[in-house]
Scaffold this motif. Structure first.
Motif, PDB file in Angstrom:
ATOM      1  N   GLY A   1     -60.558-125.405  48.521  1.00 19.42           N
ATOM      2  CA  GLY A   1     -61.335-126.134  47.514  1.00 19.42           C
ATOM      3  C   GLY A   1     -61.540-127.600  47.795  1.00 19.42           C
ATOM      4  O   GLY A   1     -62.255-128.291  47.067  1.00 19.42           O
ATOM      5  N   TYR A   2     -60.904-128.109  48.861  1.00 18.57           N
ATOM      6  CA  TYR A   2     -61.066-129.529  49.201  1.00 18.57           C
ATOM      7  C   TYR A   2     -61.874-129.680  50.485  1.00 18.57           C
ATOM      8  O   TYR A   2     -61.736-128.878  51.412  1.00 18.57           O
ATOM      9  N   ALA A   3     -62.675-130.726  50.542  1.00 26.71           N
ATOM     10  CA  ALA A   3     -63.367-131.054  51.788  1.00 26.71           C
ATOM     11  C   ALA A   3     -62.332-131.515  52.810  1.00 26.71           C
ATOM     12  O   ALA A   3     -61.305-132.083  52.449  1.00 26.71           O
ATOM     13  N   SER A   4     -62.607-131.259  54.107  1.00 23.82           N
ATOM     14  CA  SER A   4     -61.691-131.658  55.170  1.00 23.82           C
ATOM     15  C   SER A   4     -62.411-132.588  56.149  1.00 23.82           C
ATOM     16  O   SER A   4     -63.619-132.798  56.050  1.00 23.82           O
ATOM     17  N   LEU A   5     -61.646-133.111  57.117  1.00 29.10           N
ATOM     18  CA  LEU A   5     -62.269-133.945  58.143  1.00 29.10           C
ATOM     19  C   LEU A   5     -63.265-133.126  58.953  1.00 29.10           C
ATOM     20  O   LEU A   5     -64.353-133.613  59.292  1.00 29.10           O
ATOM     21  N   ALA A   6     -62.924-131.866  59.216  1.00 29.63           N
ATOM     22  CA  ALA A   6     -63.854-130.995  59.964  1.00 29.63           C
ATOM     23  C   ALA A   6     -65.186-130.877  59.226  1.00 29.63           C
ATOM     24  O   ALA A   6     -66.261-130.889  59.848  1.00 29.63           O
ATOM     25  N   ASP A   7     -65.127-130.779  57.897  1.00 28.92           N
ATOM     26  CA  ASP A   7     -66.360-130.711  57.098  1.00 28.92           C
ATOM     27  C   ASP A   7     -67.180-131.984  57.260  1.00 28.92           C
ATOM     28  O   ASP A   7     -68.409-131.938  57.439  1.00 28.92           O
ATOM     29  N   LEU A   8     -66.502-133.135  57.190  1.00 26.02           N
ATOM     30  CA  LEU A   8     -67.214-134.422  57.304  1.00 26.02           C
ATOM     31  C   LEU A   8     -67.864-134.549  58.678  1.00 26.02           C
ATOM     32  O   LEU A   8     -69.018-134.992  58.799  1.00 26.02           O
ATOM     33  N   LEU A   9     -67.122-134.175  59.725  1.00 31.02           N
ATOM     34  CA  LEU A   9     -67.636-134.325  61.094  1.00 31.02           C
ATOM     35  C   LEU A   9     -68.796-133.374  61.371  1.00 31.02           C
ATOM     36  O   LEU A   9     -69.642-133.640  62.230  1.00 31.02           O
ATOM     37  N   ALA A  10     -68.827-132.261  60.632  1.00 28.68           N
ATOM     38  CA  ALA A  10     -69.875-131.253  60.883  1.00 28.68           C
ATOM     39  C   ALA A  10     -71.195-131.594  60.196  1.00 28.68           C
ATOM     40  O   ALA A  10     -72.233-131.001  60.506  1.00 28.68           O
ATOM     41  N   GLU A  11     -71.155-132.542  59.273  1.00 26.20           N
ATOM     42  CA  GLU A  11     -72.393-132.875  58.542  1.00 26.20           C
ATOM     43  C   GLU A  11     -73.329-133.686  59.443  1.00 26.20           C
ATOM     44  O   GLU A  11     -72.892-134.596  60.143  1.00 26.20           O
ATOM     45  N   PRO A  12     -74.612-133.383  59.395  1.00 25.38           N
ATOM     46  CA  PRO A  12     -75.555-133.993  60.351  1.00 25.38           C
ATOM     47  C   PRO A  12     -76.118-135.342  59.886  1.00 25.38           C
ATOM     48  O   PRO A  12     -77.301-135.605  60.046  1.00 25.38           O
ATOM     49  N   HIS A  13     -75.269-136.192  59.324  1.00 22.44           N
ATOM     50  CA  HIS A  13     -75.783-137.468  58.813  1.00 22.44           C
ATOM     51  C   HIS A  13     -75.513-138.591  59.802  1.00 22.44           C
ATOM     52  O   HIS A  13     -74.366-138.774  60.229  1.00 22.44           O
ATOM     53  N   PRO A  14     -76.525-139.375  60.147  1.00 30.68           N
ATOM     54  CA  PRO A  14     -76.281-140.514  61.041  1.00 30.68           C
ATOM     55  C   PRO A  14     -75.510-141.616  60.306  1.00 30.68           C
ATOM     56  O   PRO A  14     -75.532-141.672  59.065  1.00 30.68           O
ATOM     57  N   ALA A  15     -74.852-142.487  61.062  1.00 30.31           N
ATOM     58  CA  ALA A  15     -74.161-143.626  60.442  1.00 30.31           C
ATOM     59  C   ALA A  15     -75.192-144.477  59.708  1.00 30.31           C
ATOM     60  O   ALA A  15     -76.289-144.714  60.230  1.00 30.31           O
TER      61      ALA A  15
END
Length: 532
Positions: A156-170
């Motif tokens: 139920g919690y977002a993880s670092l893997a989830d954040l890294l997988a998102e296709p958003h540029p800095a």
């Protein structure tokens, strides 16, 4: 005005963000160097990979609506992911409030509420206190990220893997580095409860530049056991090593065998320690079982460090090893004094010279008179005041504490009593402030006193630091039992231990009839220290 100026060569402080200063000029060759090693698993991260992850975290955080003006709490031990997330948050323009990995749920709640954090990033081993602390501050489940989480560990919690997988540029954010807050660590200052220390991007950039005198270079391997959430670990280990392209080896906690194993396996060269670790290196028999011949320098900070201990470290690790000492406070990002690497003539029992661009005054606390730096010999003792580009903006939401600490001319009270000699070498000789330093951690007596007074069987209490060879100081409580009540030492210690981080535990209790106080009601700690 008797201002003492740094004798080190002047430096320029660029008006750039922390990210731009650390990574803006990185070369292709440097990108392929190893930046971080997980000291537990051995996994390596190159600068190229690290910066790609930092960009991804910044993009993911921005996509969630966090940016300039927002505060995010980071609650984790030293793991490679800490490096990624910390710099990803800064790149997104977020202000990071670093939470002690040992903090209890009530302590976390207090910090989240005070800092105004709207998101907390933690790790599964700390999720018990982290989740309870976040809930106490009114954060919902989607406002908590568990770095190492997955469906099995933290469903139920977002993880670092989830954040890294998102296709958003800095994101492309702009702010004034001189005024925009990079971090909000919590410190007790010279007295009282923990307060949010407002440090800008320029403060942090300035202090990395000032800390270059320590002598870390690209060939160094730095074991990181001092926590990144503490300003010493954040500036002097993490950011200084990243800037100089040294190799960081992270360790989530101090275990002597594991630490020595890392020194041996990775040929560690530069050890940043607090006095308890120095003591272990000097005296523990386990050291003889490991090859520590790669070590070329040891720098101690966070608590006083004597020449005898410095010599004991040299005796054990080899006379060629440079043993240095530094001095600072969270409020100075933190370094204000250091023994430069090339100054073998300065005693390791001193805190060395003012870092570049720093100024100091020494003031008699009783009279307010300024004490001059002598033309020869050593000055009389007085409180150290410092001014420089690394000094904080102030305490968050606390103008009274800020005014007590920062003078209108920018000089900051340190609460430490020092002397200075004709060559500009400073020595800390006493402490004006009430803070207890347990293994380098700050323990504010006022916080423990308030907790003790909440016990129904205690009518009054005072806490002081008791000298201790291993810890530096341990918290000792003087307790006045309520009329007709009986209490044991164990009861008092257990009551405190249930509600605070382990390093804040009361470790000695003495029952007394009355707490000595001044006419204005201030606890006379000197009287308690002097008592037989």
């Amino acid at each position: 005005m008797m201002v003492i100026r740094s004798t080190l060569p002047d430096v320029q402080i660029p008006s750039v963000s922390v990210y731009e200063y650390l990574f803006g000029e990185i070369t292709d060759e440097e990108l392929d160097r190893v930046a971080v090693v997980d000291g537990v698993s051995g996994a390596e991260t190159t600068f190229r990979s690290l910066l790609a992850q930092v960009d991804a975290v910044a993009g993911a955080v921005a996509a969630r609506g966090f940016g300039v003006g927002d505060v995010v709490a980071l609650h984790a031990p030293n793991v490679p992911a800490y490096v990624t997330v910390f710099h990803g948050l800064l790149l997104a323009g977020v202000t990071v409030t670093t939470v002690n990995a040992l903090a209890s749920a009530p302590e976390i709640t207090k910090q989240l509420v005070d800092s105004g954090a709207r998101l907390m990033i933690t790790v599964s081993p700390l999720l018990g206190a982290g989740e309870a602390g976040a809930r106490g501050a009114g954060l919902a489940q989607e406002q908590l990220v568990v770095l190492d989480g997955d469906s099995a560990v933290a469903p139920g919690y977002a993880s670092l893997a989830d954040l890294l997988a998102e296709p958003h540029p800095a994101p492309d954010v702009s702010f004034d580095p001189a005024t925009h807050l990079a971090v909000l660590p919590y410190s007790s200052g010279t007295t009282g409860s923990p307060k949010g220390v407002m440090l800008t991007h320029t403060n942090l950039v300035a202090n990395v530049i000032q800390s270059l005198a320590i002598g870390v270079g690209p060939d160094d391997v730095v074991p990181c056991v001092l926590p990144f959430f503490h300003i010493y670990g954040m500036t002097v280990l993490l950011n200084l090593a990243l800037r100089t392209r040294a190799k960081l080896v992270t360790l989530p906690r101090f275990d002597l065998a594991q630490y020595l194993g890392v020194i041996q396996e990775y040929h560690a060269t530069f050890l940043f320690v607090a006095p308890p670790i120095a003591l272990a290196l000097a005296k523990h028999p386990l050291v003889d079982s490991y090859d520590v011949s790669s070590v070329r320098a040891v720098l101690s900070g966070a608590a006083p460090f004597g020449e005898k201990l410095a010599q004991a470290v040299r005796d054990r690790l080899g006379e060629a090893v440079r043993v240095q000492q530094g001095y600072g406070m969270t409020e100075m990002s933190p370094v204000s004094h250091v023994i430069p690497f090339d100054r073998t003539d300065i005693s390791a029992g001193t805190v060395g010279l003012l870092v570049a661009k720093m100024e100091a005054k020494i003031v008699d606390p009783a009279t307010g008179a300024e004490i001059e730096q002598p033309a020869e010999g050593v000055s009389g003792p007085g409180e150290l005041l410092c001014r420089g580009p690394n000094v904080m903006v102030g305490y968050l939401g606390n103008p009274l504490a800020t005014a007590d600490t920062l003078e209108p001319d920018g000089f900051m009270h340190t609460g430490d009593i020092v002397t200075v000699d004709a060559d500009g070498v400073f020595r800390v000789v006493d402490r004006l402030k009430e803070l207890i330093k347990y293994k380098g951690y700050q323990v504010p007596p006022a916080e423990l006193e308030a907790l003790l007074l909440s016990h129904p069987k205690i009518s009054d209490a005072a806490v002081i630091g008791l000298p201790d060879e291993e810890a530096g100081e341990i918290p000792k409580a003087f307790v006045v039992p309520a009329a007709g009540e009986s209490l044991t030492e164990d009861e008092v210690m257990a009551f405190v231990a249930e509600q605070v981080a382990p390093y804040k535990k009361v470790r000695s209790v003495e029952f007394i009839e009355a707490v000595p106080k001044s006419a204005s009601g201030k606890i006379l700690r000197k009287d308690l220290r002097a008592a037989p």
